[in-house]
Design an enzyme around this catalytic site. Structure first.
Site, short mmCIF file in Angstrom:
data_model
loop_
_atom_site.label_atom_id
_atom_site.label_comp_id
_atom_site.label_asym_id
_atom_site.label_seq_id
_atom_site.Cartn_x
_atom_site.Cartn_y
_atom_site.Cartn_z
N ASP A 5 7.15 20.68 0.38
CA ASP A 5 7.72 19.36 0.66
C ASP A 5 8.37 18.74 -0.59
OD1 ASP A 5 7.93 17.23 2.58
OD2 ASP A 5 6.28 16.19 1.58
N HIS A 6 9.54 18.14 -0.40
CA HIS A 6 10.24 17.41 -1.48
C HIS A 6 10.31 18.16 -2.81
CE1 HIS A 6 10.82 13.70 0.78
NE2 HIS A 6 9.60 13.81 1.21
N GLU A 57 18.08 17.54 2.56
CA GLU A 57 17.93 16.10 2.81
C GLU A 57 19.19 15.36 2.42
OE1 GLU A 57 14.11 14.55 1.91
OE2 GLU A 57 14.79 12.46 1.78
N HIS A 111 8.85 6.15 3.41
CA HIS A 111 7.54 6.76 3.14
C HIS A 111 6.50 5.66 2.98
CE1 HIS A 111 9.96 10.32 1.58
NE2 HIS A 111 9.14 10.86 2.47
N GLY A 112 5.28 5.94 3.41
CA GLY A 112 4.18 5.01 3.20
C GLY A 112 3.99 4.05 4.36
N HIS A 124 10.97 12.07 8.13
CA HIS A 124 10.02 11.86 7.03
C HIS A 124 9.46 10.45 7.13
CE1 HIS A 124 10.41 15.24 4.06
NE2 HIS A 124 11.29 15.57 4.98
N ASN A 149 1.74 11.76 5.96
CA ASN A 149 0.90 11.88 4.77
C ASN A 149 0.01 10.64 4.59
OD1 ASN A 149 -0.26 12.51 2.35
ND2 ASN A 149 1.61 13.02 1.29
O1 G3H Z 1 7.16 14.26 3.14
C1 G3H Z 1 6.15 13.67 3.54
C2 G3H Z 1 6.24 12.61 4.53
O2 G3H Z 1 7.53 12.17 4.67
C3 G3H Z 1 5.13 11.63 4.57
O3 G3H Z 1 5.46 10.28 4.83
O4 G3H Z 1 3.47 9.20 3.87
O5 G3H Z 1 4.98 7.95 5.36
O6 G3H Z 1 3.55 9.71 6.27
P1 G3H Z 1 4.31 9.23 5.08
ZN ZN Z 2 8.88 12.89 2.93
#
Ligand code: G3H
Ligand code: ZN
Length: 290
Positions: free
Chosen positions: A81-82, A135, A183-184, A215, A239
């Site tokens: 990831d990333h 991306e 994210h988050g 994401h 995540n």
């Molecule tokens: O690449 C990981 C995800 O995009 C996690 O995003 O922390 O908002 O669930 P999140």
């Molecule tokens: Zn992500």
């Protein structure tokens, strides 16, 4: 690898469901994800960011995921990831990852395209069934609880025409897009800060055949997730919600007792992560797809 990651995403696209990517930082979270996916007979993707895989160890996560695959019979894609450079993407692929996400979204377009292409060429020359994700557009924020609002600008969103060109020129299988997702999750008083632009998603879908990736799946309400899947999202990354479930439960357990045996302390935290994974797999519609 005894299954095809590409086929897993194709089946999701054809069947109009999404496969969850669940990011993990340790063995306990990995156990929670694999046991839940096995119980629900769902394909699953384990994600590790550069920081997460540095913490666990590349060889270690590859070997442990392989062990879970053998034990459960699940097709488990391990996704880098990333990855922020060709080198970190290559290192993960060489170690045995079956999915590579190169994130050049912070780079100028031409630079992003150049490195994404380089990653595709490298990976595909060795394994045509591995999935390469690029991306375009900026998904802001990190996988944490935000105490302040995040302002998205029009220029952060993925441009449908540019996305079409980017996919064609780079040769990627999947594209991570920005249409209001961050994210988050948002803390008290900031709920509802994340709002998806479905029209933007539909416009991208019209131009792009590649698998579309959402994401920042944490904190997005169930209806918007379902609507996104209806409109072409085939992988949703989660995540923060796993991190919060894990850490909050662990904190509670540690505060309540002076237990010192790790395997007696951790089970409630694993259970808390499992509940989140179960809810997401059911929401994404990937149960009973293996
Ligand atoms: O690449 C990981 C995800 O995009 C996690 O995003 O922390 O908002 O669930 P999140
Ligand atoms: Zn992500």
């Amino acid at each position: 690898m005894i299954f095809s990651p590409i086929k897993i995403l194709k089946s999701a696209r054809d069947g109009k469901y999404a496969v969850g990517q669940f990011n993990v930082s340790n063995l306990e979270q990995l156990r929670a994800v694999c046991e839940t996916a096995a119980a629900l007979k769902s394909p699953v993707i384990i994600g590790t960011s550069e920081g997460e895989r540095k913490f666990i160890g590349l060889k270690q996560i590859v070997a442990t995921v392989k062990a879970w695959q053998e034990e459960t019979g699940l097709p488990i894609i391990l996704n880098a990831d990333h990855s922020r450079s060709f080198e970190t993407a290559k290192a993960a692929f060489d170690a045995g990852y079956s999915g590579i996400h190169f994130d050049g979204s912070e780079l100028p377009y031409e630079e992003n395209l150049k490195i994404t292409k380089q990653v595709v060429e490298y990976v595909k020359s060795k394994n045509s069934e591995a999935v390469v994700e690029g991306e375009l557009g900026r998904v802001l924020g990190g996988s944490q609880i935000h105490r302040e609002a995040i302002e998205l600008k029009e220029s952060d969103f993925t441009d449908p025409d540019l996305a079409e060109e980017f996919v064609k020129e780079s040769g990627i299988d999947s594209l991570a897009i920005s249409y209001g997702n961050v994210h988050g999750i948002f803390g008290k008083g900031l709920e509802g800060n994340e709002k998806l632009d479905m029209e933007r998603l539909k416009a991208i879908r019209k131009k792009v055949e590649a698998f579309l990736i959402l994401h920042g799946g944490s904190g997005i309400n169930a209806d918007e997730i379902k609507e996104s899947i209806k409109n072409g999202i085939v992988k949703v990354n989660i995540n923060t919600e796993l991190r919060v479930a894990y850490v909050n439960t662990l904190r509670e357990v540690l505060n309540k007792s002076d237990e010192t045996t790790p395997y007696k302390i951790w089970p409630p935290a694993i259970e808390a992560v499992k509940r989140v994974v179960e809810e997401k797999i059911k929401l994404f519609g990937s149960s009973n797809k293996i």
